[in-house]
Design an enzyme around this catalytic site. Structure first.
Site, PDB file in Angstrom:
ATOM      1  N   SER A   1       0.826  -1.214   0.000  1.00  0.00           N
ATOM      2  CA  SER A   1       0.000   0.000   0.000  1.00  0.00           C
ATOM      3  C   SER A   1       0.855   1.257   0.000  1.00  0.00           C
ATOM      4  CB  SER A   1      -0.898   0.011   1.234  1.00  0.00           C
ATOM      5  OG  SER A   1      -1.543  -1.219   1.388  1.00  0.00           O
TER       6      SER A   1
HETATM    7  N1  SAH Z   1      -0.583  -5.037   4.127  1.00  0.00           N
HETATM    8  C1  SAH Z   1       0.189  -5.306   2.937  1.00  0.00           C
HETATM    9  C2  SAH Z   1      -0.505  -4.941   1.640  1.00  0.00           C
HETATM   10  C3  SAH Z   1      -1.599  -5.876   1.403  1.00  0.00           C
HETATM   11  S1  SAH Z   1      -2.139  -6.175  -0.236  1.00  0.00           S
HETATM   12  C4  SAH Z   1       1.558  -4.653   2.981  1.00  0.00           C
HETATM   13  O1  SAH Z   1       1.855  -3.945   3.944  1.00  0.00           O
HETATM   14  O2  SAH Z   1       2.338  -4.893   2.057  1.00  0.00           O
HETATM   15  C5  SAH Z   1      -3.428  -7.286   0.255  1.00  0.00           C
HETATM   16  C6  SAH Z   1      -2.985  -8.668   0.614  1.00  0.00           C
HETATM   17  O3  SAH Z   1      -4.122  -9.367   1.060  1.00  0.00           O
HETATM   18  C7  SAH Z   1      -2.421  -9.454  -0.564  1.00  0.00           C
HETATM   19  O4  SAH Z   1      -1.141  -9.909  -0.267  1.00  0.00           O
HETATM   20  C8  SAH Z   1      -3.425 -10.594  -0.730  1.00  0.00           C
HETATM   21  O5  SAH Z   1      -2.812 -11.818  -1.144  1.00  0.00           O
HETATM   22  C9  SAH Z   1      -3.986 -10.713   0.677  1.00  0.00           C
HETATM   23  N2  SAH Z   1      -5.302 -11.362   0.756  1.00  0.00           N
HETATM   24  C10 SAH Z   1      -6.367 -11.229  -0.075  1.00  0.00           C
HETATM   25  N3  SAH Z   1      -7.391 -12.005   0.357  1.00  0.00           N
HETATM   26  C11 SAH Z   1      -6.966 -12.646   1.481  1.00  0.00           C
HETATM   27  C12 SAH Z   1      -7.550 -13.589   2.370  1.00  0.00           C
HETATM   28  N4  SAH Z   1      -8.799 -14.047   2.216  1.00  0.00           N
HETATM   29  N5  SAH Z   1      -6.824 -14.017   3.420  1.00  0.00           N
HETATM   30  C13 SAH Z   1      -5.545 -13.590   3.609  1.00  0.00           C
HETATM   31  N6  SAH Z   1      -4.925 -12.713   2.798  1.00  0.00           N
HETATM   32  C14 SAH Z   1      -5.631 -12.233   1.757  1.00  0.00           C
END
Ligand code: SAH
Length: 214
Positions: A61
């Site tokens: 993000s």
């Molecule tokens: N917080 C992260 C950015 C997240 S991007 C950072 O600091 O880099 C969103 C993430 O959520 C992705 O890696 C995606 O794979 C994960 N995601 C999406 N659906 C999910 C689920 N049901 N359970 C766990 N992770 C999930």
């Protein structure tokens, strides 16, 4: 040429001008080097205030959004926090500096492995990274003081609502994944839940099940 010190000053300036004013949040973001979490092609853009691609088709993000969400959580140092969507691990590392205990859940094995290695190299003994579908939360460690979801669902997932302590706060983007979503704060009270809007955001979708490994 821009020096590292100048880049860091610009980075902090971008955070402040986007409304990140809490000194604990700013100093945690100053301490965690985003460059460690953005690898590969885009590493030299790590200090720009923009989201960047990471592995498995996901994104790290934008720093000002990370700051905004962290500030909206109103973290106390004794808190036990659940993050859904570890991604690069950057947000979890910031939470790890601010709270007693952090559980972070990710559906892609590769991202879990890399984040775990980073947490270890940075000596974060209070962050646990788990491969799982975060839509169901983490019942075995519930309830949580704070929950942060970094992927967008159409509505707040009910298992996460149930795993929030009374007095606890959850921050999450809600809305369709292909449009602008709404970042909201949910506060659990004795009687139910209070909701407030923070701002418009764009996140990758919360997807059910574990990611396919390539
Ligand atoms: N917080 C992260 C950015 C997240 S991007 C950072 O600091 O880099 C969103 C993430 O959520 C992705 O890696 C995606 O794979 C994960 N995601 C999406 N659906 C999910 C689920 N049901 N359970 C766990 N992770 C999930």
């Amino acid at each position: 040429m821009t020096t590292d010190a100048e880049r860091k000053m610009q980075f902090l300036f971008a955070l402040r001008s986007n409304g990140i004013t809490e000194s604990r949040v700013l100093s945690a973001m100053e301490k965690i080097d985003r460059g460690l979490f953005v690898r590969g092609l885009f590493a030299d853009r790590a200090y720009d205030d923009m989201p960047l691609p990471i592995e498995c088709g996901q994104t790290i993000s934008q720093p000002s959004i990370v700051g905004m969400m962290t500030q909206a959580l109103r973290i106390n140092p004794r808190d036990k926090i659940l993050e859904i969507g570890t991604g690069s691990g950057y947000q979890a590392a910031i939470l790890g500096l601010l709270a007693r205990r952090v559980y972070t859940v990710e559906r892609h094995r590769k991202l879990v492995q890399e984040a775990k290695a980073l947490f270890k190299s940075l000596d974060f003994a209070n962050i646990t990274c788990i491969l799982s579908d975060g839509s169901y939360g983490l019942p075995e460690q519930a309830p949580f003081d704070r929950i942060l979801v970094t992927a967008a669902a159409e509505d707040p997932p009910s298992p996460l609502m149930a795993q929030l302590k009374v007095g606890g706060i959850m921050v999450l983007p809600v809305g369709q994944s292909d449009t602008v979503q709404n970042l909201i704060r949910v506060t659990r009270t004795e009687k139910g839940y209070d909701y407030d809007d923070i701002r418009d955001v764009r996140f990758v979708p919360l997807v059910e099940g574990l990611g396919k490994e390539v």
